[in-house]
Design an enzyme around this catalytic site. Structure first.
Site, PDB file in Angstrom:
ATOM      1  CG  ASN A  99      43.007  47.604  38.621  1.00  0.00           C
ATOM      2  OD1 ASN A  99      44.123  47.578  38.102  1.00  0.00           O
ATOM      3  ND2 ASN A  99      42.488  46.547  39.228  1.00  0.00           N
ATOM      4  CG  ASP A 107      43.971  44.590  35.299  1.00  0.00           C
ATOM      5  OD1 ASP A 107      43.572  43.647  34.581  1.00  0.00           O
ATOM      6  OD2 ASP A 107      44.768  44.435  36.237  1.00  0.00           O
ATOM      7  CG  ASP A 111      41.226  43.729  41.555  1.00  0.00           C
ATOM      8  OD1 ASP A 111      41.007  43.830  42.779  1.00  0.00           O
ATOM      9  OD2 ASP A 111      42.373  43.643  41.080  1.00  0.00           O
TER      10      ASP A 111
END
Length: 359
Positions: free
Chosen positions: A239, A251, A234
């Site tokens: 992030n 993350d 992701d």
């Protein structure tokens, strides 16, 4: 050790019985099935008591950070700087899958790659308190990366190349793969099984989602067999924490097996010419540390399409969580599904275009 991508896409299923069987058999992109979201019992006292149970005594300062999938708090300490406590959504991942993510991040730390690992406390990175599983992290500052800056993109590419070089060493054993089944046909089946699509839009949605998944399958066929590896999963700007020392990746909650380009395409934006230049900048740094198979460029719009389908089902799975109702009040409205149909039609056209490296 790597594995090849597999794909699986089936036509939109019409009977509820068939949908139930299909969804329950293959819907592994999320591990819970719309069960009780018990974060309501995660009170400030519970958060501070959980940290105290592993030896961290709070001074009472508690700040909720931006997270919807899990619950993440900055907690002031009586001694030392604040810590970050992450409480995992019940039933989403198994303990083994969470620990596998932590172990991957620790591998990166050991090779001096700038990531933020879970702290090892009492011999473990994963802890439990009153039925909640949680991990503790050092607080790390930073700002969003300036992705319009070419040097920033090349810098990001270098570290992603290093991450992928480590990710390719061995596969995950307990975390799922990003493929057409887990991010496409299974999320679609879940939405149909639970009657999220308005009746008057159901024929149009079924038609367009089937065409979209067919387009995804065609993109995978055009790319041929590409290798999979452990990914961030992701890797968008939210992030990444940027400091004067460069990027720090945070993350890894969505880390899974998949093609390398999954961690690259979310850094691209704008018109086609912009994205061609941006990808060139990213790869200029990336290929200093890891080879990139250009056939994966066929997958960019396919992966974007899968993310869009997956996102709708992700919201559907969470729609009874009070935090989601406040943050996403527009979900499951007539307008929402009309926009999704238009969005998928646009993706069908984009998947038919030539890859980014071609004029």
């Amino acid at each position: 050790m790597k594995g090849g991508i597999s794909w699986d896409s089936e036509p939109c299923i019409r009977t509820k019985k068939q949908i139930n069987v299909q969804a329950k058999k293959r819907y592994d992109f999320l591990m819970d099935t719309k069960t009780d979201h018990s974060f309501s019992s995660l009170t400030p006292d519970c958060v501070m008591n959980a940290l105290e149970s592993v030896g961290f005594r709070s001074d009472g300062r508690l700040l909720a950070l931006n997270s919807y999938e899990n619950r993440v708090y900055q907690v002031g300490m009586e001694e030392g700087p604040p810590l970050v406590a992450k409480f995992y959504r019940p039933q989403r991942w198994t303990d083994a899958a969470i620990l596998e993510e932590h172990a991957f991040v620790q591998e990166l730390v050991e090779r001096e790659i700038p990531v933020v690992p879970a702290l090892i406390v009492n011999g473990s990175t994963l802890h439990s308190f009153e039925n909640f599983r949680f991990a503790v992290f050092s607080k790390h500052g930073g700002r969003a990366p300036e992705l319009e800056n070419r040097e920033t993109l090349e810098w990001m590419g270098r570290f992603l190349g290093r991450i992928h070089a480590i990710g390719a060493i061995k596969p995950f054993q307990h975390r799922p793969e990003l493929n057409i089944a887990t991010f496409g046909s299974s999320p679609r089946d879940y939405l149909l099984e639970h009657n999220f699509i308005p009746a008057d839009l159901l024929p149009a949605y079924c038609s367009v989602v089937d065409q979209a998944l067919e387009g995804v399958r065609n993109c995978f066929e055009r790319s041929g067999k590409v290798e999979t590896l452990r990914l961030h999963g992701d890797c968008h700007a939210g992030n990444v924490l940027w400091t004067d020392d460069g990027p720090h990746f945070v993350d890894f909650d969505d880390s899974r097996m998949g093609p390398a380009v999954q961690d690259l395409w979310m850094l691209l934006s704008g018109e086609r010419t912009d994205m061609v230049r941006q990808m060139g900048d990213v790869l200029a740094g990336y290929e200093d540390f890891c080879d990139f198979d250009e056939r994966e460029l066929y997958l960019i719009e396919a992966l974007r399409t899968l993310r869009l389908i997956h996102y709708s089902a992700w919201l559907a799975q969470r729609c009874d969580d009070p935090a989601f109702k406040q943050a996403f009040p527009w979900f499951n409205t007539q307008r929402y599904w009309q926009d999704r149909i238009l969005e998928l039609r646009e993706q069908i056209a984009l998947m038919q275009e030539v890859p980014l490296w071609q004029a």
